[in-house]
Design a protein around this motif. Structure first.
Motif, PDB file in Angstrom:
ATOM      1  N   GLU A 155      17.275  16.880  30.185  1.00  0.00           N
ATOM      2  CA  GLU A 155      16.107  16.098  30.568  1.00  0.00           C
ATOM      3  C   GLU A 155      15.104  16.072  29.431  1.00  0.00           C
ATOM      4  N   SER A 156      14.592  14.900  29.132  1.00  0.00           N
ATOM      5  CA  SER A 156      13.616  14.756  28.055  1.00  0.00           C
ATOM      6  C   SER A 156      12.221  15.062  28.569  1.00  0.00           C
ATOM      7  N   THR A 193       9.553  13.104  28.399  1.00  0.00           N
ATOM      8  CA  THR A 193       8.987  11.964  29.138  1.00  0.00           C
ATOM      9  C   THR A 193       9.566  11.865  30.547  1.00  0.00           C
ATOM     10  N   ASP A 194      10.866  12.127  30.682  1.00  0.00           N
ATOM     11  CA  ASP A 194      11.467  12.094  32.018  1.00  0.00           C
ATOM     12  C   ASP A 194      10.870  13.185  32.908  1.00  0.00           C
ATOM     13  N   HIS A 254       7.357  12.009  33.856  1.00  0.00           N
ATOM     14  CA  HIS A 254       7.407  10.904  34.817  1.00  0.00           C
ATOM     15  C   HIS A 254       7.774  11.416  36.212  1.00  0.00           C
ATOM     16  N   ARG A 255       8.653  12.398  36.259  1.00  0.00           N
ATOM     17  CA  ARG A 255       9.045  12.944  37.554  1.00  0.00           C
ATOM     18  C   ARG A 255       7.863  13.629  38.242  1.00  0.00           C
ATOM     19  N   GLU A 305       4.374   7.668  27.658  1.00  0.00           N
ATOM     20  CA  GLU A 305       5.255   7.017  26.690  1.00  0.00           C
ATOM     21  C   GLU A 305       4.687   7.037  25.277  1.00  0.00           C
TER      22      GLU A 305
END
Length: 527
Positions: free
Chosen positions: A152-153, A155-156, A159-160, A180
Protein backbone atom coordinates in the motif's frame (compact mmCIF):
# COMPACT_ATOMS: atom_id res chain seq x y z
CA UNK A 1 56.84 13.67 -57.89
CA UNK A 2 56.67 10.48 -59.92
CA UNK A 3 53.39 8.52 -59.62
CA UNK A 4 53.59 4.81 -58.80
CA UNK A 5 51.74 1.77 -57.45
CA UNK A 6 52.50 0.00 -54.16
CA UNK A 7 50.98 -2.74 -52.01
CA UNK A 8 50.64 -2.49 -48.25
CA UNK A 9 49.26 -4.97 -45.73
CA UNK A 10 47.44 -3.74 -42.65
CA UNK A 11 45.11 -5.06 -39.97
CA UNK A 12 42.14 -3.28 -38.50
CA UNK A 13 39.13 -4.19 -36.42
CA UNK A 14 35.80 -4.01 -38.26
CA UNK A 15 32.82 -3.56 -35.96
CA UNK A 16 30.18 -5.52 -37.80
CA UNK A 17 26.52 -4.90 -36.90
CA UNK A 18 26.51 -8.25 -35.09
CA UNK A 19 29.53 -7.34 -32.98
CA UNK A 20 28.09 -3.91 -32.20
CA UNK A 21 24.87 -5.52 -31.02
CA UNK A 22 26.84 -8.00 -28.89
CA UNK A 23 28.75 -5.18 -27.17
CA UNK A 24 25.58 -3.17 -26.60
CA UNK A 25 23.68 -6.11 -25.11
CA UNK A 26 26.58 -6.90 -22.82
CA UNK A 27 26.46 -3.53 -21.08
CA UNK A 28 22.67 -3.43 -20.63
CA UNK A 29 21.13 -3.96 -17.22
CA UNK A 30 18.45 -6.59 -16.64
CA UNK A 31 15.65 -4.05 -17.05
CA UNK A 32 17.19 -2.55 -20.19
CA UNK A 33 17.68 -6.03 -21.67
CA UNK A 34 14.01 -6.86 -21.05
CA UNK A 35 13.01 -3.67 -22.87
CA UNK A 36 15.36 -4.52 -25.74
CA UNK A 37 13.86 -7.99 -26.02
CA UNK A 38 10.31 -6.60 -26.10
CA UNK A 39 11.27 -4.13 -28.82
CA UNK A 40 12.89 -6.86 -30.93
CA UNK A 41 9.85 -9.10 -30.51
CA UNK A 42 7.66 -6.28 -31.82
CA UNK A 43 9.91 -5.49 -34.78
CA UNK A 44 11.08 -8.92 -35.97
CA UNK A 45 8.36 -11.44 -36.96
CA UNK A 46 10.88 -14.31 -37.02
CA UNK A 47 11.55 -13.98 -33.29
CA UNK A 48 9.10 -15.31 -30.73
CA UNK A 49 8.97 -15.92 -27.02
CA UNK A 50 8.78 -19.48 -25.78
CA UNK A 51 5.53 -19.62 -23.85
CA UNK A 52 5.79 -20.88 -20.28
CA UNK A 53 4.85 -24.53 -19.82
CA UNK A 54 5.03 -25.00 -23.61
CA UNK A 55 7.38 -27.84 -24.62
CA UNK A 56 10.09 -26.87 -27.12
CA UNK A 57 9.16 -27.54 -30.75
CA UNK A 58 10.89 -30.72 -31.99
CA UNK A 59 13.43 -29.83 -34.63
CA UNK A 60 13.94 -31.67 -37.90
CA UNK A 61 15.72 -34.95 -37.32
CA UNK A 62 15.22 -34.82 -33.56
CA UNK A 63 13.01 -37.31 -31.71
CA UNK A 64 10.23 -35.81 -29.59
CA UNK A 65 11.06 -35.46 -25.89
CA UNK A 66 10.01 -38.46 -23.86
CA UNK A 67 9.11 -36.50 -20.73
CA UNK A 68 9.52 -32.98 -19.46
CA UNK A 69 12.72 -32.31 -17.59
CA UNK A 70 12.35 -31.97 -13.82
CA UNK A 71 12.30 -28.53 -12.24
CA UNK A 72 14.29 -27.54 -9.22
CA UNK A 73 12.99 -24.78 -7.01
CA UNK A 74 14.83 -23.21 -4.16
CA UNK A 75 13.74 -20.04 -2.36
CA UNK A 76 16.31 -17.29 -2.07
CA UNK A 77 15.67 -14.23 0.05
CA UNK A 78 12.33 -12.60 -0.90
CA UNK A 79 11.88 -14.07 -4.37
CA UNK A 80 11.32 -17.61 -5.59
CA UNK A 81 14.16 -18.36 -7.90
CA UNK A 82 14.45 -21.55 -9.91
CA UNK A 83 17.71 -23.19 -10.78
CA UNK A 84 18.38 -23.67 -14.45
CA UNK A 85 17.88 -27.23 -15.61
CA UNK A 86 21.02 -27.10 -17.65
CA UNK A 87 24.24 -25.49 -16.53
CA UNK A 88 26.50 -26.77 -19.25
CA UNK A 89 27.98 -23.50 -20.44
CA UNK A 90 31.42 -23.58 -21.98
CA UNK A 91 33.24 -20.96 -23.98
CA UNK A 92 36.56 -20.49 -25.67
CA UNK A 93 38.97 -17.78 -24.72
CA UNK A 94 38.15 -15.65 -27.76
CA UNK A 95 35.70 -12.81 -27.44
CA UNK A 96 33.76 -13.68 -30.57
CA UNK A 97 33.87 -17.51 -30.48
CA UNK A 98 31.42 -19.10 -28.13
CA UNK A 99 29.93 -22.55 -27.78
CA UNK A 100 26.90 -22.93 -25.55
CA UNK A 101 25.29 -26.30 -24.98
CA UNK A 102 21.89 -26.93 -23.47
CA UNK A 103 18.93 -29.26 -23.61
CA UNK A 104 17.39 -27.35 -26.52
CA UNK A 105 20.31 -28.23 -28.76
CA UNK A 106 23.84 -27.03 -29.39
CA UNK A 107 24.59 -23.75 -31.09
CA UNK A 108 28.09 -23.05 -32.38
CA UNK A 109 28.94 -19.54 -33.41
CA UNK A 110 32.26 -18.87 -35.13
CA UNK A 111 32.15 -15.18 -35.81
CA UNK A 112 29.62 -13.62 -38.21
CA UNK A 113 27.10 -15.79 -40.05
CA UNK A 114 26.98 -15.50 -43.80
CA UNK A 115 24.08 -13.37 -44.92
CA UNK A 116 23.53 -15.58 -47.91
CA UNK A 117 23.30 -18.82 -45.92
CA UNK A 118 20.07 -20.70 -46.31
CA UNK A 119 17.87 -21.09 -43.23
CA UNK A 120 18.36 -24.46 -41.60
CA UNK A 121 15.86 -26.63 -39.86
CA UNK A 122 17.52 -26.48 -36.45
CA UNK A 123 16.76 -22.90 -35.47
CA UNK A 124 17.02 -23.78 -31.79
CA UNK A 125 15.25 -21.84 -29.12
CA UNK A 126 17.19 -20.38 -26.24
CA UNK A 127 16.14 -19.84 -22.67
CA UNK A 128 13.60 -22.64 -22.95
CA UNK A 129 15.53 -24.74 -20.46
CA UNK A 130 14.86 -22.15 -17.77
CA UNK A 131 11.75 -23.36 -15.92
CA UNK A 132 8.74 -21.18 -15.32
CA UNK A 133 8.33 -19.68 -11.88
CA UNK A 134 6.57 -22.03 -9.53
CA UNK A 135 3.37 -20.99 -7.83
CA UNK A 136 2.36 -21.52 -4.26
CA UNK A 137 -0.59 -23.55 -3.11
CA UNK A 138 -2.96 -20.61 -3.57
CA UNK A 139 -1.93 -20.15 -7.17
CA UNK A 140 -0.23 -16.77 -6.55
CA UNK A 141 3.35 -16.25 -7.66
CA UNK A 142 5.73 -15.61 -4.82
CA UNK A 143 7.59 -12.98 -6.78
CA UNK A 144 9.34 -10.05 -5.12
CA UNK A 145 8.11 -7.57 -7.75
CA UNK A 146 4.50 -8.65 -7.23
CA UNK A 147 4.93 -8.29 -3.48
CA UNK A 148 6.33 -4.81 -3.97
CA UNK A 149 3.43 -3.79 -6.19
CA UNK A 150 0.97 -5.12 -3.66
CA UNK A 151 2.33 -2.83 -0.94
CA UNK A 152 0.00 0.00 0.00
CA UNK A 153 1.30 3.42 -0.94
CA UNK A 154 1.22 6.51 1.24
CA UNK A 155 -1.48 8.18 -0.84
CA UNK A 156 -3.66 5.07 -0.76
CA UNK A 157 -3.25 4.85 3.01
CA UNK A 158 -4.22 8.50 3.43
CA UNK A 159 -7.17 8.26 1.03
CA UNK A 160 -8.46 5.29 3.00
CA UNK A 161 -8.38 7.37 6.20
CA UNK A 162 -9.93 10.36 4.44
CA UNK A 163 -12.90 8.31 3.27
CA UNK A 164 -13.70 7.54 6.90
CA UNK A 165 -14.12 11.26 7.66
CA UNK A 166 -17.54 12.84 7.28
CA UNK A 167 -16.70 15.80 5.08
CA UNK A 168 -18.55 17.91 2.58
CA UNK A 169 -17.89 17.34 -1.07
CA UNK A 170 -15.69 20.44 -1.37
CA UNK A 171 -13.65 19.65 1.74
CA UNK A 172 -13.23 16.07 0.56
CA UNK A 173 -11.98 17.32 -2.82
CA UNK A 174 -9.54 19.77 -1.17
CA UNK A 175 -8.16 17.03 1.08
CA UNK A 176 -7.82 14.70 -1.91
CA UNK A 177 -5.89 17.40 -3.80
CA UNK A 178 -3.44 17.93 -0.92
CA UNK A 179 -2.86 14.22 -0.51
CA UNK A 180 -2.02 13.91 -4.20
CA UNK A 181 0.38 16.86 -3.86
CA UNK A 182 2.57 15.13 -1.25
CA UNK A 183 6.01 13.85 -2.15
CA UNK A 184 7.27 10.36 -1.32
CA UNK A 185 8.47 11.47 2.12
CA UNK A 186 5.03 12.83 3.06
CA UNK A 187 5.96 16.51 2.74
CA UNK A 188 3.90 19.21 1.05
CA UNK A 189 6.60 20.88 -1.03
CA UNK A 190 4.44 23.60 -2.65
CA UNK A 191 2.84 26.31 -0.55
CA UNK A 192 -0.94 26.52 -0.28
CA UNK A 193 -0.87 29.79 -2.23
CA UNK A 194 0.98 28.13 -5.13
CA UNK A 195 -1.42 25.19 -5.15
CA UNK A 196 -4.45 27.48 -5.11
CA UNK A 197 -3.05 29.67 -7.90
CA UNK A 198 -2.24 26.63 -10.03
CA UNK A 199 -5.74 25.26 -9.56
CA UNK A 200 -7.76 28.46 -9.99
CA UNK A 201 -5.51 30.49 -12.26
CA UNK A 202 -3.35 33.46 -11.37
CA UNK A 203 -6.03 36.03 -12.30
CA UNK A 204 -8.92 34.52 -10.33
CA UNK A 205 -8.22 36.35 -7.04
CA UNK A 206 -11.55 35.55 -5.41
CA UNK A 207 -11.32 31.89 -6.33
CA UNK A 208 -7.78 31.74 -4.91
CA UNK A 209 -8.92 33.17 -1.58
CA UNK A 210 -11.76 30.66 -1.37
CA UNK A 211 -9.42 27.81 -2.24
CA UNK A 212 -6.94 29.00 0.42
CA UNK A 213 -9.63 28.75 3.06
CA UNK A 214 -10.51 25.25 1.90
CA UNK A 215 -6.87 24.21 1.77
CA UNK A 216 -6.18 25.52 5.30
CA UNK A 217 -9.00 23.38 6.65
CA UNK A 218 -7.87 20.40 4.57
CA UNK A 219 -4.27 20.84 5.75
CA UNK A 220 -5.30 20.61 9.41
CA UNK A 221 -7.27 17.46 8.57
CA UNK A 222 -4.33 16.01 6.65
CA UNK A 223 -1.91 16.66 9.50
CA UNK A 224 -4.26 14.85 11.88
CA UNK A 225 -3.96 11.60 9.91
CA UNK A 226 -1.43 8.82 10.27
CA UNK A 227 1.54 8.71 9.97
CA UNK A 228 2.16 11.56 12.37
CA UNK A 229 3.98 14.41 10.65
CA UNK A 230 2.50 13.87 7.21
CA UNK A 231 1.54 17.06 5.39
CA UNK A 232 4.36 19.07 6.95
CA UNK A 233 5.97 21.76 4.83
CA UNK A 234 9.38 21.59 6.47
CA UNK A 235 11.45 19.31 8.68
CA UNK A 236 10.86 21.56 11.68
CA UNK A 237 7.10 21.35 11.18
CA UNK A 238 7.22 17.55 10.85
CA UNK A 239 9.16 17.26 14.12
CA UNK A 240 6.81 19.72 15.81
CA UNK A 241 3.74 17.72 14.76
CA UNK A 242 5.25 14.56 16.21
CA UNK A 243 6.21 16.28 19.46
CA UNK A 244 2.70 17.68 19.87
CA UNK A 245 1.29 14.18 19.34
CA UNK A 246 3.57 12.88 22.10
CA UNK A 247 2.46 15.75 24.31
CA UNK A 248 -1.23 14.95 23.80
CA UNK A 249 -0.71 11.26 24.43
CA UNK A 250 1.47 11.87 27.48
CA UNK A 251 4.06 9.51 26.00
CA UNK A 252 7.02 11.66 27.08
CA UNK A 253 8.01 14.00 29.88
CA UNK A 254 6.11 17.28 29.54
CA UNK A 255 9.15 19.49 30.30
CA UNK A 256 11.30 17.57 27.84
CA UNK A 257 8.67 17.91 25.11
CA UNK A 258 8.30 21.62 25.84
CA UNK A 259 12.06 22.11 25.50
CA UNK A 260 12.10 20.03 22.31
CA UNK A 261 9.39 22.23 20.81
CA UNK A 262 11.52 25.26 21.61
CA UNK A 263 14.51 23.65 19.91
CA UNK A 264 12.47 22.98 16.75
CA UNK A 265 11.54 26.67 16.69
CA UNK A 266 15.25 27.57 16.45
CA UNK A 267 17.38 27.27 13.29
CA UNK A 268 17.97 23.58 12.69
CA UNK A 269 21.65 24.26 12.03
CA UNK A 270 22.13 24.53 15.79
CA UNK A 271 20.54 21.12 16.26
CA UNK A 272 22.66 19.62 13.48
CA UNK A 273 25.83 20.97 15.07
CA UNK A 274 24.63 19.84 18.53
CA UNK A 275 25.33 23.27 19.93
CA UNK A 276 23.88 22.52 23.37
CA UNK A 277 24.97 25.81 24.95
CA UNK A 278 23.33 28.10 22.38
CA UNK A 279 20.18 25.99 22.27
CA UNK A 280 19.92 26.04 26.05
CA UNK A 281 20.22 29.84 26.04
CA UNK A 282 17.64 30.21 23.26
CA UNK A 283 15.15 27.90 24.98
CA UNK A 284 15.84 29.28 28.48
CA UNK A 285 16.52 25.80 29.83
CA UNK A 286 19.38 23.96 31.45
CA UNK A 287 21.94 22.09 29.41
CA UNK A 288 20.83 18.81 30.95
CA UNK A 289 17.21 19.43 29.91
CA UNK A 290 18.37 20.50 26.45
CA UNK A 291 20.34 17.27 26.00
CA UNK A 292 17.30 15.23 27.01
CA UNK A 293 15.16 17.15 24.51
CA UNK A 294 17.72 16.65 21.74
CA UNK A 295 17.79 12.93 22.51
CA UNK A 296 13.99 12.88 22.19
CA UNK A 297 14.17 14.63 18.81
CA UNK A 298 16.65 12.06 17.49
CA UNK A 299 14.02 9.36 18.07
CA UNK A 300 11.49 11.11 15.82
CA UNK A 301 10.92 10.32 12.14
CA UNK A 302 12.30 13.02 9.81
CA UNK A 303 10.58 11.38 6.82
CA UNK A 304 6.99 10.50 7.78
CA UNK A 305 6.35 8.61 4.55
CA UNK A 306 9.48 6.47 4.77
CA UNK A 307 7.74 3.18 5.54
CA UNK A 308 5.47 3.67 2.52
CA UNK A 309 8.36 4.22 0.14
CA UNK A 310 7.99 2.34 -3.10
CA UNK A 311 10.22 -0.67 -2.54
CA UNK A 312 10.00 -1.61 -6.24
CA UNK A 313 12.40 1.24 -7.06
CA UNK A 314 15.01 -0.30 -4.77
CA UNK A 315 14.27 -3.89 -5.75
CA UNK A 316 17.29 -5.63 -7.26
CA UNK A 317 16.82 -8.84 -9.20
CA UNK A 318 20.16 -10.68 -9.29
CA UNK A 319 21.60 -11.93 -12.56
CA UNK A 320 23.68 -14.59 -10.80
CA UNK A 321 22.92 -16.73 -7.76
CA UNK A 322 25.68 -18.09 -5.52
CA UNK A 323 24.88 -20.85 -3.05
CA UNK A 324 27.06 -22.73 -0.64
CA UNK A 325 27.06 -26.46 -1.30
CA UNK A 326 28.03 -29.37 0.90
CA UNK A 327 31.51 -30.77 0.81
CA UNK A 328 34.97 -29.32 0.50
CA UNK A 329 36.88 -28.18 -2.54
CA UNK A 330 40.24 -29.43 -3.70
CA UNK A 331 41.90 -26.78 -1.52
CA UNK A 332 39.96 -27.87 1.55
CA UNK A 333 37.78 -24.75 1.55
CA UNK A 334 34.05 -24.28 1.13
CA UNK A 335 32.42 -24.91 -2.23
CA UNK A 336 29.94 -22.63 -3.96
CA UNK A 337 27.67 -23.13 -6.94
CA UNK A 338 27.39 -20.21 -9.35
CA UNK A 339 24.34 -20.21 -11.60
CA UNK A 340 22.47 -17.75 -13.77
CA UNK A 341 19.12 -16.60 -12.47
CA UNK A 342 16.57 -18.17 -14.86
CA UNK A 343 14.04 -15.45 -14.04
CA UNK A 344 16.06 -12.85 -15.95
CA UNK A 345 16.88 -15.05 -18.94
CA UNK A 346 14.53 -14.36 -21.89
CA UNK A 347 13.09 -17.52 -23.45
CA UNK A 348 13.42 -16.90 -27.17
CA UNK A 349 13.43 -18.93 -30.37
CA UNK A 350 13.14 -18.49 -34.12
CA UNK A 351 9.55 -18.77 -35.32
CA UNK A 352 9.69 -22.18 -37.03
CA UNK A 353 6.47 -21.65 -39.03
CA UNK A 354 7.72 -18.42 -40.62
CA UNK A 355 11.20 -19.83 -41.19
CA UNK A 356 9.72 -22.88 -42.92
CA UNK A 357 7.54 -20.68 -45.11
CA UNK A 358 10.60 -18.67 -46.12
CA UNK A 359 12.43 -21.84 -47.14
CA UNK A 360 9.54 -22.82 -49.39
CA UNK A 361 9.38 -19.45 -51.18
CA UNK A 362 12.97 -18.82 -52.17
CA UNK A 363 12.12 -17.20 -55.49
CA UNK A 364 9.89 -14.44 -54.15
CA UNK A 365 10.96 -10.85 -54.68
CA UNK A 366 10.94 -10.13 -50.93
CA UNK A 367 12.97 -13.23 -50.10
CA UNK A 368 16.26 -11.36 -49.54
CA UNK A 369 14.76 -8.84 -47.14
CA UNK A 370 12.97 -11.53 -45.14
CA UNK A 371 16.13 -13.63 -45.11
CA UNK A 372 17.95 -10.69 -43.55
CA UNK A 373 15.31 -10.36 -40.82
CA UNK A 374 15.61 -14.09 -40.09
CA UNK A 375 19.37 -13.69 -39.79
CA UNK A 376 18.87 -10.75 -37.41
CA UNK A 377 16.69 -12.95 -35.19
CA UNK A 378 19.43 -15.60 -35.09
CA UNK A 379 22.06 -13.02 -34.30
CA UNK A 380 19.95 -11.59 -31.50
CA UNK A 381 19.45 -15.00 -29.88
CA UNK A 382 23.14 -15.85 -30.13
CA UNK A 383 24.24 -12.45 -28.80
CA UNK A 384 22.00 -12.91 -25.77
CA UNK A 385 23.54 -16.34 -25.33
CA UNK A 386 27.00 -14.84 -25.36
CA UNK A 387 25.96 -12.10 -22.94
CA UNK A 388 24.79 -14.53 -20.27
CA UNK A 389 27.69 -16.88 -20.87
CA UNK A 390 30.18 -14.04 -20.34
CA UNK A 391 28.38 -12.93 -17.18
CA UNK A 392 28.54 -16.50 -15.86
CA UNK A 393 32.24 -16.88 -16.66
CA UNK A 394 33.13 -13.59 -14.99
CA UNK A 395 30.98 -14.41 -11.96
CA UNK A 396 32.64 -17.79 -11.50
CA UNK A 397 36.07 -16.19 -11.71
CA UNK A 398 35.05 -13.59 -9.10
CA UNK A 399 33.70 -16.24 -6.73
CA UNK A 400 36.90 -18.24 -7.08
CA UNK A 401 39.04 -15.20 -6.29
CA UNK A 402 36.83 -13.90 -3.44
CA UNK A 403 35.88 -17.21 -1.83
CA UNK A 404 36.90 -15.93 1.62
CA UNK A 405 34.33 -13.14 1.32
CA UNK A 406 31.46 -15.58 0.86
CA UNK A 407 32.52 -17.38 4.05
CA UNK A 408 33.64 -14.56 6.38
CA UNK A 409 32.11 -11.39 4.92
CA UNK A 410 33.55 -8.14 3.66
CA UNK A 411 36.36 -8.10 6.19
CA UNK A 412 37.92 -11.00 4.24
CA UNK A 413 37.70 -9.29 0.83
CA UNK A 414 40.88 -9.55 -1.24
CA UNK A 415 42.27 -6.87 -3.58
CA UNK A 416 41.01 -7.44 -7.12
CA UNK A 417 41.19 -5.35 -10.28
CA UNK A 418 39.58 -5.77 -13.68
CA UNK A 419 42.86 -6.80 -15.28
CA UNK A 420 43.10 -9.88 -13.03
CA UNK A 421 39.82 -11.29 -14.32
CA UNK A 422 40.51 -10.14 -17.90
CA UNK A 423 43.86 -11.96 -17.99
CA UNK A 424 42.35 -15.10 -16.49
CA UNK A 425 39.50 -15.29 -19.01
CA UNK A 426 41.35 -13.95 -22.01
CA UNK A 427 39.04 -10.96 -22.36
CA UNK A 428 39.64 -7.24 -22.57
CA UNK A 429 39.31 -5.04 -19.48
CA UNK A 430 36.56 -3.03 -21.18
CA UNK A 431 34.56 -6.24 -21.58
CA UNK A 432 34.92 -7.01 -17.86
CA UNK A 433 33.86 -3.45 -17.07
CA UNK A 434 30.70 -3.82 -19.18
CA UNK A 435 29.89 -7.17 -17.59
CA UNK A 436 30.24 -5.91 -14.03
CA UNK A 437 28.17 -2.75 -14.51
CA UNK A 438 24.52 -2.95 -13.40
CA UNK A 439 24.77 -6.74 -12.97
CA UNK A 440 24.04 -8.17 -9.52
CA UNK A 441 24.97 -11.32 -7.65
CA UNK A 442 22.88 -12.86 -4.86
CA UNK A 443 25.16 -14.44 -2.27
CA UNK A 444 24.88 -15.84 1.27
CA UNK A 445 26.23 -12.45 2.41
CA UNK A 446 23.61 -10.43 0.51
CA UNK A 447 23.06 -9.07 -3.00
CA UNK A 448 25.87 -7.01 -4.51
CA UNK A 449 26.77 -5.44 -7.83
CA UNK A 450 29.59 -7.31 -9.53
CA UNK A 451 31.73 -4.18 -9.33
CA UNK A 452 31.54 -4.43 -5.53
CA UNK A 453 34.03 -7.31 -5.56
CA UNK A 454 36.73 -5.18 -7.17
CA UNK A 455 38.89 -2.86 -5.11
CA UNK A 456 42.39 -1.50 -4.81
CA UNK A 457 44.87 -2.76 -2.26
CA UNK A 458 46.68 -1.11 0.64
CA UNK A 459 50.15 -2.14 1.72
CA UNK A 460 50.69 -4.18 4.85
CA UNK A 461 53.70 -4.65 7.10
CA UNK A 462 54.17 -8.19 5.81
CA UNK A 463 54.54 -6.94 2.25
CA UNK A 464 51.08 -8.08 1.11
CA UNK A 465 47.99 -6.11 0.22
CA UNK A 466 44.69 -5.55 2.01
CA UNK A 467 41.54 -4.77 0.09
CA UNK A 468 40.07 -1.30 0.50
CA UNK A 469 36.70 -2.98 1.12
CA UNK A 470 38.17 -4.93 4.02
CA UNK A 471 39.72 -1.73 5.40
CA UNK A 472 36.33 0.01 5.29
CA UNK A 473 34.82 -2.97 7.12
CA UNK A 474 37.47 -2.63 9.83
CA UNK A 475 36.76 1.07 10.19
CA UNK A 476 33.05 0.30 10.53
CA UNK A 477 33.83 -2.25 13.25
CA UNK A 478 36.07 0.19 15.15
CA UNK A 479 33.41 2.91 15.08
CA UNK A 480 30.67 0.49 16.15
CA UNK A 481 32.71 -0.54 19.19
CA UNK A 482 33.86 2.95 20.21
CA UNK A 483 32.89 4.74 23.41
CA UNK A 484 30.03 7.13 22.48
CA UNK A 485 31.34 9.64 25.01
CA UNK A 486 34.81 9.58 23.39
CA UNK A 487 34.44 8.75 19.68
CA UNK A 488 37.53 7.84 17.69
CA UNK A 489 39.15 10.46 15.51
CA UNK A 490 40.50 9.75 12.03
CA UNK A 491 44.05 9.78 13.38
CA UNK A 492 43.14 7.23 16.03
CA UNK A 493 41.49 5.04 13.43
CA UNK A 494 44.64 5.23 11.29
CA UNK A 495 46.72 4.18 14.29
CA UNK A 496 44.39 1.25 15.01
CA UNK A 497 44.69 0.12 11.40
CA UNK A 498 48.46 0.36 11.69
CA UNK A 499 48.28 -1.96 14.71
CA UNK A 500 46.52 -4.42 12.44
CA UNK A 501 49.45 -4.18 10.02
CA UNK A 502 47.68 -1.95 7.47
CA UNK A 503 49.33 1.28 6.35
CA UNK A 504 46.53 3.81 5.89
CA UNK A 505 46.93 7.60 6.02
CA UNK A 506 44.56 9.79 8.01
CA UNK A 507 43.18 11.41 4.85
CA UNK A 508 42.46 7.96 3.41
CA UNK A 509 40.65 7.03 6.62
CA UNK A 510 38.57 10.19 6.35
CA UNK A 511 37.69 9.35 2.73
CA UNK A 512 36.62 5.83 3.66
CA UNK A 513 34.64 7.11 6.66
CA UNK A 514 32.74 9.57 4.45
CA UNK A 515 32.07 6.80 1.92
CA UNK A 516 30.57 4.73 4.74
CA UNK A 517 28.41 7.76 5.70
CA UNK A 518 29.88 7.82 9.18
CA UNK A 519 29.64 11.23 10.81
CA UNK A 520 32.79 13.01 12.04
CA UNK A 521 33.87 12.85 15.68
CA UNK A 522 31.98 15.93 16.90
CA UNK A 523 28.67 14.64 15.52
CA UNK A 524 29.16 11.11 16.85
CA UNK A 525 29.78 12.26 20.37
CA UNK A 526 26.95 11.29 22.71
CA UNK A 527 24.91 14.09 24.23
Amino acid sequence: MKPGLSLRLSQHLALTPQLQQSIRLLQLSTLELAQEVEQMLDENPFLERLVEDEPPTPQAGEPPPEAPAPEFDAPFEDATLSEAKSDDFTATDGQNDVEISGEAGTLDWQGEDSEGAEPTANDSDWGGDAPARKQNSDGDETDAIDLARAQESLTDFLHRQARALRLSELDQAALYFLIESLNDDGYLEDSLEELAAALAGADAVEDIEELLQRFNVALRLLQSLEPVGVGARSLAEALTLQLKALQQEGAADADTVHTALGICAQPLELLAKRDVRRLAQACASSEESTRAAMALITRLEPRPGRRFANVERNLVIPDVIVRKIAGRGHDGGAQFSVQLNPDVMPRLRVHELYAGALREHKGDENHQGLQQRLQEARWFIKNIQQRFDTILRVSRAIVERQKAFFVHGEIAMRPLVLRDIADELGLHESTISRVTTAKYMATPQGTFELKYFFGSGLGTETGGNASSTAVRALIKQFVAAEDPAKPLSDSQLAEMLKEQGIECARRTVAKYREALKIAPTNLRKAL
